[in-house]
Design a protein around this motif. Sequence first.
Motif, PDB file in Angstrom:
ATOM      1  N   VAL A 190       0.838  -1.199   0.000  1.00 32.44           N
ATOM      2  CA  VAL A 190       0.000   0.000   0.000  1.00 32.44           C
ATOM      3  C   VAL A 190       0.872   1.248   0.000  1.00 32.44           C
ATOM      4  O   VAL A 190       0.609   2.212  -0.735  1.00 32.44           O
ATOM      5  CB  VAL A 190      -0.958  -0.004   1.220  1.00 32.44           C
ATOM      6  N   ALA A 191       1.915   1.252   0.817  1.00 28.27           N
ATOM      7  CA  ALA A 191       2.822   2.397   0.869  1.00 28.27           C
ATOM      8  C   ALA A 191       3.493   2.614  -0.487  1.00 28.27           C
ATOM      9  O   ALA A 191       3.618   3.760  -0.961  1.00 28.27           O
ATOM     10  CB  ALA A 191       3.871   2.182   1.952  1.00 28.27           C
ATOM     11  N   ALA A 192       3.899   1.522  -1.122  1.00 32.16           N
ATOM     12  CA  ALA A 192       4.556   1.641  -2.431  1.00 32.16           C
ATOM     13  C   ALA A 192       3.585   2.180  -3.477  1.00 32.16           C
ATOM     14  O   ALA A 192       3.953   3.030  -4.301  1.00 32.16           O
ATOM     15  CB  ALA A 192       5.106   0.290  -2.864  1.00 32.16           C
ATOM     16  N   ALA A 193       2.338   1.706  -3.460  1.00 27.76           N
ATOM     17  CA  ALA A 193       1.338   2.184  -4.422  1.00 27.76           C
ATOM     18  C   ALA A 193       1.042   3.666  -4.198  1.00 27.76           C
ATOM     19  O   ALA A 193       0.899   4.436  -5.150  1.00 27.76           O
ATOM     20  CB  ALA A 193       0.060   1.350  -4.304  1.00 27.76           C
ATOM     21  N   ALA A 194       0.934   4.062  -2.925  1.00 28.13           N
ATOM     22  CA  ALA A 194       0.680   5.471  -2.613  1.00 28.13           C
ATOM     23  C   ALA A 194       1.819   6.342  -3.126  1.00 28.13           C
ATOM     24  O   ALA A 194       1.601   7.433  -3.685  1.00 28.13           O
ATOM     25  CB  ALA A 194       0.514   5.643  -1.106  1.00 28.13           C
ATOM     26  N   ARG A 195       3.032   5.855  -3.002  1.00 31.01           N
ATOM     27  CA  ARG A 195       4.191   6.620  -3.470  1.00 31.01           C
ATOM     28  C   ARG A 195       4.190   6.728  -5.003  1.00 31.01           C
ATOM     29  O   ARG A 195       4.467   7.790  -5.563  1.00 31.01           O
ATOM     30  CB  ARG A 195       5.463   5.948  -2.957  1.00 31.01           C
ATOM     31  N   ARG A 196       3.835   5.622  -5.669  1.00 27.28           N
ATOM     32  CA  ARG A 196       3.810   5.645  -7.146  1.00 27.28           C
ATOM     33  C   ARG A 196       2.794   6.651  -7.679  1.00 27.28           C
ATOM     34  O   ARG A 196       3.009   7.316  -8.684  1.00 27.28           O
ATOM     35  CB  ARG A 196       3.482   4.247  -7.696  1.00 27.28           C
TER      36      ARG A 196
END
Length: 456
Positions: free
Chosen positions: A251-257
């Motif tokens: 989720v954190a990675a998707a939010a960053r992308r």
Amino acid sequence: MWRPHLVDTARLKYLGIVDALEADIRAGRVTPGERLPPQRAIAEALGVDLTTVTRALNEAQRRGLVSAQVGRGTFVRDEPAGDEGGGTPLDLSMNIPPQPAEPDLRRILPQGIASILTSPRGTLAMHYQESTGAPADRTAAASWLAGRVVGASADRIVVTGGAQAALFALCALLLGRGDVVAAGAVTYPGLKAVAAQQHLELAPVAMDEQGILPEAFEAVCRERAPKLLYLIPSIDNPTTATLPADRRREVAAAARRHGVLLIEDDPYAPLRSERLPALAELAPELTWHIATLSKCATPALRIAYVLAPNAAAAVRLATVLRSSVLMAPPIFAALATRWITDGTLTALASAIRAENRQRQSSAASIFSGLDFAADPDGHHLWLHLPQRWRAAEFADHAERAGLAIVPASAFAVSPHPAEAVRISLGIAPDRGVLEEGLTQLSGLLTQPAVGSRAVV
């Protein structure tokens, strides 16, 4: 039948409902023996959430204005009393922690306040303070959060008057009218209330028994371009799901992308035995972490801490708070600091966790064979109903039996939520009373559904 309305001058909405009902009873506009509309109908008529109506009817019973009759509903008493009380239904709708025998809040809360006020610098707790919070309170908050969020520092913390005030201020700071907020398909009603007030759009993210699905969040990012994701990662309200570490990272990675900000509302983390990485660790530049004391101590202590992405962001949030609530209650902020420093807050959370485990064990025994989700450290459960029942109808059925629970519609972001209800275990005064109520609920599930009854 009584036409629900509010007394606008009441300091709280639920009191406005009670005051309006009492005025109508005294004026003869509502007659003795008259049945009140169902709680859901009152909530819809007034545009408030179901828990507000439940609190109002509980207060009406305490004042002796109405009485709940098992299997029939709530009725105006033949002889309304002044403020002498009366029987109240078992409220399994308010999601508050059980109050442990030790530390006894009825003893330590007044003792703590008295000790602060009589200390050499006690008068400072009665003065105006910075909207970020007093330096000592921010330092204490940082030390308390350090065990759950690596890198928490005092300059990034804002002390607020509860999580709901923090959530409202954050949305006002970060979002504008018409902006999209992603959230679980069922989510905290307080977010829905903020979205309605600030004209925000909620985009549902599909969930399973472990919380939101990272791929579903990614899809919402592509299709709806949300500015923010709101989630309760530990012991979710209402589903009780705890997002595993790998999903948190995804989720954190998707939010960053996709450049999506995160509000990590984490009131139950202090109750969990297992530590998981906070989103504020995994994506600190995007995350606003809310840590309230309402679930690990008492909702009477109106204190929550917001960990901002950086010190400058904390100052911006304080500016929004200054224009609305000005500051957190200084005396309660000082009390929270004292409890953090002397270990009382840790002891409270530990005692509440132990009581939660006992109550969850009782619930698991009574609901054996039923489809429900629960966390042993939490104080609510999520009961999926048998196929013949609709959640709203079962909640109304329980209400007529004197039991208040919350149907899935109160939490729904998606148009067709599961037929489920949230049952809160904390407010019952003791395990015996709780077990009686849960046994009664279990018995109601075996009765014929009441789908033919109109809901108005």
